[in-house]
Design a protein around this motif. Sequence first.
Motif, PDB file in Angstrom:
ATOM      1  N   ASP A  14       0.810  -1.225   0.000  1.00 38.49           N
ATOM      2  CA  ASP A  14       0.000   0.000   0.000  1.00 38.49           C
ATOM      3  C   ASP A  14       0.840   1.271   0.000  1.00 38.49           C
ATOM      4  OD1 ASP A  14       1.006  -0.050   2.519  1.00 38.49           O
ATOM      5  OD2 ASP A  14      -0.920   0.118   3.568  1.00 38.49           O
ATOM      6  N   PHE A  15       2.170   1.172  -0.425  1.00 35.99           N
ATOM      7  CA  PHE A  15       2.965   2.407  -0.423  1.00 35.99           C
ATOM      8  C   PHE A  15       2.689   3.264  -1.652  1.00 35.99           C
ATOM      9  CE2 PHE A  15       5.901  -0.525  -2.635  1.00 35.99           C
ATOM     10  CZ  PHE A  15       6.239   0.222  -3.752  1.00 35.99           C
ATOM     11  N   GLY A  16       1.890   2.782  -2.590  1.00 37.57           N
ATOM     12  CA  GLY A  16       1.537   3.553  -3.775  1.00 37.57           C
ATOM     13  C   GLY A  16       0.163   3.147  -4.257  1.00 37.57           C
ATOM     14  N   TYR A  17      -0.209   3.645  -5.416  1.00 37.73           N
ATOM     15  CA  TYR A  17      -1.531   3.380  -5.982  1.00 37.73           C
ATOM     16  C   TYR A  17      -1.345   2.805  -7.389  1.00 37.73           C
ATOM     17  CZ  TYR A  17      -2.268   6.823  -2.306  1.00 37.73           C
ATOM     18  OH  TYR A  17      -2.226   7.502  -1.131  1.00 37.73           O
ATOM     19  N   LEU A  18      -2.304   1.957  -7.790  1.00 35.34           N
ATOM     20  CA  LEU A  18      -2.173   1.251  -9.059  1.00 35.34           C
ATOM     21  C   LEU A  18      -3.481   1.292  -9.837  1.00 35.34           C
ATOM     22  CD1 LEU A  18      -0.398  -0.578 -10.873  1.00 35.34           C
ATOM     23  CD2 LEU A  18      -1.208  -2.542  -9.539  1.00 35.34           C
ATOM     24  N   ASN A  33      -6.705   1.081  -2.187  1.00 37.53           N
ATOM     25  CA  ASN A  33      -6.340   2.292  -1.444  1.00 37.53           C
ATOM     26  C   ASN A  33      -6.416   3.552  -2.302  1.00 37.53           C
ATOM     27  OD1 ASN A  33      -4.165   1.807  -3.087  1.00 37.53           O
ATOM     28  ND2 ASN A  33      -2.610   2.135  -1.499  1.00 37.53           N
ATOM     29  N   ILE A  34      -6.913   3.427  -3.535  1.00 34.94           N
ATOM     30  CA  ILE A  34      -7.013   4.586  -4.431  1.00 34.94           C
ATOM     31  C   ILE A  34      -7.955   5.647  -3.857  1.00 34.94           C
ATOM     32  CG2 ILE A  34      -8.989   3.824  -5.831  1.00 34.94           C
ATOM     33  CD1 ILE A  34      -5.770   5.238  -7.316  1.00 34.94           C
ATOM     34  N   THR A  35      -8.819   5.221  -2.932  1.00 39.02           N
ATOM     35  CA  THR A  35      -9.766   6.172  -2.318  1.00 39.02           C
ATOM     36  C   THR A  35      -9.053   7.244  -1.495  1.00 39.02           C
ATOM     37  OG1 THR A  35     -10.027   4.617  -0.490  1.00 39.02           O
ATOM     38  CG2 THR A  35     -11.661   4.503  -2.243  1.00 39.02           C
ATOM     39  N   ASP A  36      -7.738   7.023  -1.234  1.00 37.51           N
ATOM     40  CA  ASP A  36      -6.964   8.053  -0.520  1.00 37.51           C
ATOM     41  C   ASP A  36      -6.827   9.319  -1.358  1.00 37.51           C
ATOM     42  OD1 ASP A  36      -6.651   6.216   1.482  1.00 37.51           O
ATOM     43  OD2 ASP A  36      -4.569   5.712   0.989  1.00 37.51           O
ATOM     44  N   ILE A  37      -6.874   9.172  -2.687  1.00 42.37           N
ATOM     45  CA  ILE A  37      -6.646  10.332  -3.558  1.00 42.37           C
ATOM     46  C   ILE A  37      -7.811  10.591  -4.507  1.00 42.37           C
ATOM     47  CG2 ILE A  37      -4.121  10.162  -3.471  1.00 42.37           C
ATOM     48  CD1 ILE A  37      -4.223   8.690  -6.157  1.00 42.37           C
ATOM     49  N   ILE A 204       7.600  -4.637   5.493  1.00 47.98           N
ATOM     50  CA  ILE A 204       7.513  -6.095   5.352  1.00 47.98           C
ATOM     51  C   ILE A 204       6.242  -6.650   5.999  1.00 47.98           C
ATOM     52  CG2 ILE A 204       8.586  -8.281   6.098  1.00 47.98           C
ATOM     53  CD1 ILE A 204      10.145  -7.051   3.890  1.00 47.98           C
ATOM     54  N   ASN A 205       5.823  -6.029   7.072  1.00 53.00           N
ATOM     55  CA  ASN A 205       4.722  -6.582   7.859  1.00 53.00           C
ATOM     56  C   ASN A 205       3.345  -6.125   7.386  1.00 53.00           C
ATOM     57  OD1 ASN A 205       6.338  -8.023   9.862  1.00 53.00           O
ATOM     58  ND2 ASN A 205       7.040  -5.979  10.459  1.00 53.00           N
ATOM     59  N   LYS A 206       3.293  -5.311   6.339  1.00 51.19           N
ATOM     60  CA  LYS A 206       1.992  -4.787   5.908  1.00 51.19           C
ATOM     61  C   LYS A 206       1.710  -5.145   4.452  1.00 51.19           C
ATOM     62  CE  LYS A 206       1.404  -0.788   8.978  1.00 51.19           C
ATOM     63  NZ  LYS A 206       1.202   0.683   9.016  1.00 51.19           N
ATOM     64  N   LEU A 207       0.612  -5.819   4.263  1.00 49.27           N
ATOM     65  CA  LEU A 207       0.053  -6.032   2.926  1.00 49.27           C
ATOM     66  C   LEU A 207      -1.422  -5.650   3.026  1.00 49.27           C
ATOM     67  CD1 LEU A 207       1.651  -9.410   1.719  1.00 49.27           C
ATOM     68  CD2 LEU A 207       2.064  -7.135   0.808  1.00 49.27           C
ATOM     69  N   ASN A 208      -1.673  -4.337   3.240  1.00 52.79           N
ATOM     70  CA  ASN A 208      -3.016  -3.877   3.607  1.00 52.79           C
ATOM     71  C   ASN A 208      -3.905  -3.564   2.413  1.00 52.79           C
ATOM     72  OD1 ASN A 208      -2.253  -4.065   6.245  1.00 52.79           O
ATOM     73  ND2 ASN A 208      -1.660  -1.918   6.437  1.00 52.79           N
ATOM     74  N   SER A 209      -3.340  -3.571   1.232  1.00 58.07           N
ATOM     75  CA  SER A 209      -4.121  -3.183   0.071  1.00 58.07           C
ATOM     76  C   SER A 209      -4.349  -4.385  -0.843  1.00 58.07           C
ATOM     77  CB  SER A 209      -3.414  -2.056  -0.694  1.00 58.07           C
ATOM     78  OG  SER A 209      -4.238  -1.553  -1.713  1.00 58.07           O
ATOM     79  N   HIS A 210      -5.286  -4.193  -1.783  1.00 60.03           N
ATOM     80  CA  HIS A 210      -5.578  -5.231  -2.771  1.00 60.03           C
ATOM     81  C   HIS A 210      -5.674  -4.600  -4.155  1.00 60.03           C
ATOM     82  CE1 HIS A 210      -6.980  -7.274   0.895  1.00 60.03           C
ATOM     83  NE2 HIS A 210      -6.723  -8.406   0.236  1.00 60.03           N
ATOM     84  N   GLN A 222       2.324  -9.125 -10.865  1.00 58.65           N
ATOM     85  CA  GLN A 222       3.652  -9.560 -10.414  1.00 58.65           C
ATOM     86  C   GLN A 222       4.769  -8.601 -10.821  1.00 58.65           C
ATOM     87  OE1 GLN A 222       1.409 -11.470 -11.795  1.00 58.65           O
ATOM     88  NE2 GLN A 222       1.214 -13.423 -10.700  1.00 58.65           N
ATOM     89  N   HIS A 223       4.616  -7.903 -11.944  1.00 55.78           N
ATOM     90  CA  HIS A 223       5.696  -7.015 -12.399  1.00 55.78           C
ATOM     91  C   HIS A 223       5.530  -5.581 -11.889  1.00 55.78           C
ATOM     92  CE1 HIS A 223       2.530  -7.187 -15.528  1.00 55.78           C
ATOM     93  NE2 HIS A 223       2.640  -5.874 -15.445  1.00 55.78           N
ATOM     94  N   THR A 224       4.502  -5.316 -11.105  1.00 57.09           N
ATOM     95  CA  THR A 224       4.301  -3.962 -10.583  1.00 57.09           C
ATOM     96  C   THR A 224       5.151  -3.755  -9.335  1.00 57.09           C
ATOM     97  OG1 THR A 224       2.462  -4.561  -9.130  1.00 57.09           O
ATOM     98  CG2 THR A 224       1.924  -4.045 -11.423  1.00 57.09           C
ATOM     99  N   GLN A 225       5.422  -2.491  -9.022  1.00 53.95           N
ATOM    100  CA  GLN A 225       6.202  -2.183  -7.820  1.00 53.95           C
ATOM    101  C   GLN A 225       5.436  -2.543  -6.547  1.00 53.95           C
ATOM    102  OE1 GLN A 225       9.484  -0.852  -7.226  1.00 53.95           O
ATOM    103  NE2 GLN A 225       9.572  -1.759  -9.262  1.00 53.95           N
ATOM    104  N   GLN A 226       4.105  -2.564  -6.642  1.00 55.86           N
ATOM    105  CA  GLN A 226       3.293  -2.875  -5.466  1.00 55.86           C
ATOM    106  C   GLN A 226       3.187  -4.383  -5.195  1.00 55.86           C
ATOM    107  OE1 GLN A 226       2.348  -0.568  -7.724  1.00 55.86           O
ATOM    108  NE2 GLN A 226       2.626   1.248  -6.443  1.00 55.86           N
ATOM    109  N   ALA A 227       3.691  -5.211  -6.125  1.00 54.75           N
ATOM    110  CA  ALA A 227       3.599  -6.667  -5.930  1.00 54.75           C
ATOM    111  C   ALA A 227       4.352  -7.068  -4.666  1.00 54.75           C
ATOM    112  CB  ALA A 227       4.173  -7.388  -7.138  1.00 54.75           C
ATOM    113  N   PRO A 228       3.790  -7.957  -3.854  1.00 52.06           N
ATOM    114  CA  PRO A 228       4.485  -8.386  -2.621  1.00 52.06           C
ATOM    115  C   PRO A 228       5.684  -9.280  -2.947  1.00 52.06           C
ATOM    116  CG  PRO A 228       2.471  -9.647  -2.928  1.00 52.06           C
ATOM    117  CD  PRO A 228       2.470  -8.606  -4.006  1.00 52.06           C
TER     118      PRO A 228
END
Length: 725
Positions: A14-18, A33-37, A204-210, A222-228
């Motif tokens: 969730d450090f960015g938006y996709l 998490n796009i609702t943040d912006i 490392i401990n947060k995967l709060n977005s989908h 898988q190739h996005t920066q947001q991929a875990p």
Amino acid sequence: MLKQPLYKKSKIQDFGYLICTDSSGIITGISTNITDILPQQFDYYLEKPFATISRTIFVEWEDKILEAIQAIEETHYIRKIIDIQIDHEPYYLSLYKEERSIYYEIEKKTTNSMTHLALNDLSSLLSAPSEQLWQNLSNNICKILGLHKTIIFKINNDQTGTVCAQTINGDYKSSMGLHFAEEFISDDIIDFYKQSTSRFCYDINKLNSHLCTTHSSDVKHQHTQQAPFPCTHLTYLKEIGVKTALVYPIIINNKCWGLLIGTHYETKWMDLHLRQVGCLMVQYASNAFGSSMKHNLLKFHKKIKEFELDLKGQLLVDNDINTTLAHNIKTLCEVVHADGIAIVQQEDHTYYGLCPSEHQLTQILNTIKTHKDKRVFKDHNFSLKRKSMIEGQLPFAGIMSLRLNKSSDHYIFWFRKETAKEIINIAHNPENITLSKGSSNLTKNPKIWNNIISKSSIPWNASDLYLVNRLYNLVQEIKIKKSEEQEKVNHELISLNNELEMLTFTLSHDIKNPLSIVKLGSQMLQLNAKMTKDEVYKWSKTIQEATQSIENLVDSSLVFTQAKSYIFKKIDIQITPIIRKVINESRLMYEKNSCEFVCGNLLPLYGERNLLYQVFLNIIGNAIKYSANKEFPKIEIYSYMDDNHVIYNIQDNGIGIPESDLLTIFEIFKRSNNAKQFNGSGVGLALVKRILDRLDASAKIESIEDGGTLISLYFPKSPHMTPIN
């Protein structure tokens, strides 16, 4: 009945938006998490045009976005980054295309004054010698990004990983020399890291977005920066207390050589721009190391080539290949960095260095022979896997063998000593783990443990296999050459044997005529005591000439048959005296004074006197012999000349030759079917053919059974003859 969900969900950071769209600009995927912006909930935007979002937050940059999309469409795999602002806050908007989808990644931008320092460090990195390259890269990345720790993780040939360089900024535990099991660097994990030039995990401990996508979309996150990160790596990083991680794949010659892993034990934001500078440094280091590898590879090939040439020279000179290999056993051991070597050919065993006993080697050979389809067998865990098959304690751990022949009785074995190492393992189902002897927990959580691996050696690599296969090809090449040489020797022996046989046939066949004349003359002198003085003189002279003919035949036949290539000097020879002598001798031999000889123009021939005598002796002798039953035997001898040849025709009216025998009449021991009533061995015309070949001449036979025979002899024209007008 359960309703199908409106969209598919995948966990992301969730450090960015996709945002993802298809080629027509319809939104097919969006992060929750796009609702943040944005003012609406994320699912509101699914399956709507991208303009729904761009006109909300990208109004000022719509033209730049359209230009970027056009550039991406025209140039595949390119990534465009645009500086934007959302609610007066700076952001990066990264655009790229993957298959049929366009991806929009949005993340915060932070200013950093270290950019100029990074470029200076890049300059120092490029000037570093190859042996310090990875350590310098680790140092620079750690400093530029302000990390607590960086390591260079090398992927080994056996798919395990080893830390070969590290930089520590603080009081943290060293990772230098740690070995990681195959699970840490599986093919799936390598593919994941290769899909992007860098991977960043802010927490490392947060995967709060989908990432939510439509059911019909082909969006892959898988190739996005947001991929875990891969689950294996997340588990390990969590267990050692890491909060933030950054991974760069080290790609050399299109292959993942290893990973640069940066870690921080507190959450730390790393600006995209700085991450890209790090990416640039990794790429430069990878290129430099790749160039160094190519240079070292050239040196390796040069060294191997010199060794091959030296070995090839010895193999060609020595009679026995195994002896040559034994003489070079030390070098053969060293070139593949082995600790011992054994060369086995049936019962002949040669050893050098660290080797098993002869009894153990026999058992090893029997084990390897079960792999019939493998010319090269290698196993760096041989002692570990197959110790139950071999009696006694093996002094080595790894083995490589090369089968040198199909009969499986000629082998070279290389041995490597044990290198015990501590391997870090991981399990996704820790409740099923049973720790082996020598294992211990690294942390309180048993998901990760270390295991001491013994009975294993340094793995055999591609260079070792290359050299072994080159050695095999070299030995096979020498075997073929020696086989060809042996075939040549055999051919020469057969040829010499044929020469000997031909000498026997020549002497036994051609000497019969003059011997018969000597015998006849001596009988005439013994039985006719009342001979006149002139008659005695005549017969004595005939005997002397016959004796001289025997001497000439023996001398020329010896020279002719002993030399593979009969060396003689051609001269212009008058044929009339030779023909006259042959006619007289043949008349005496066959007692055919009634035979009529008609001699036409007898042109000189360019050749050797004794050889020409043998040719005409055999042909004219045959003409008289096979015309003996005719009431009026007649033989015609004449010659003429064309542009290139002097042609001699010898024609008789004898029994002739059947058409079925004409093709084989010049072969040794071949006689025509209608010649059985006449004495003969079938050697005469074979001798004629052999002599004509040496004189660069040829023969042609025309014959009708019971209608006579015409033999035409084609001799090369003398260079001194006047050309025909």
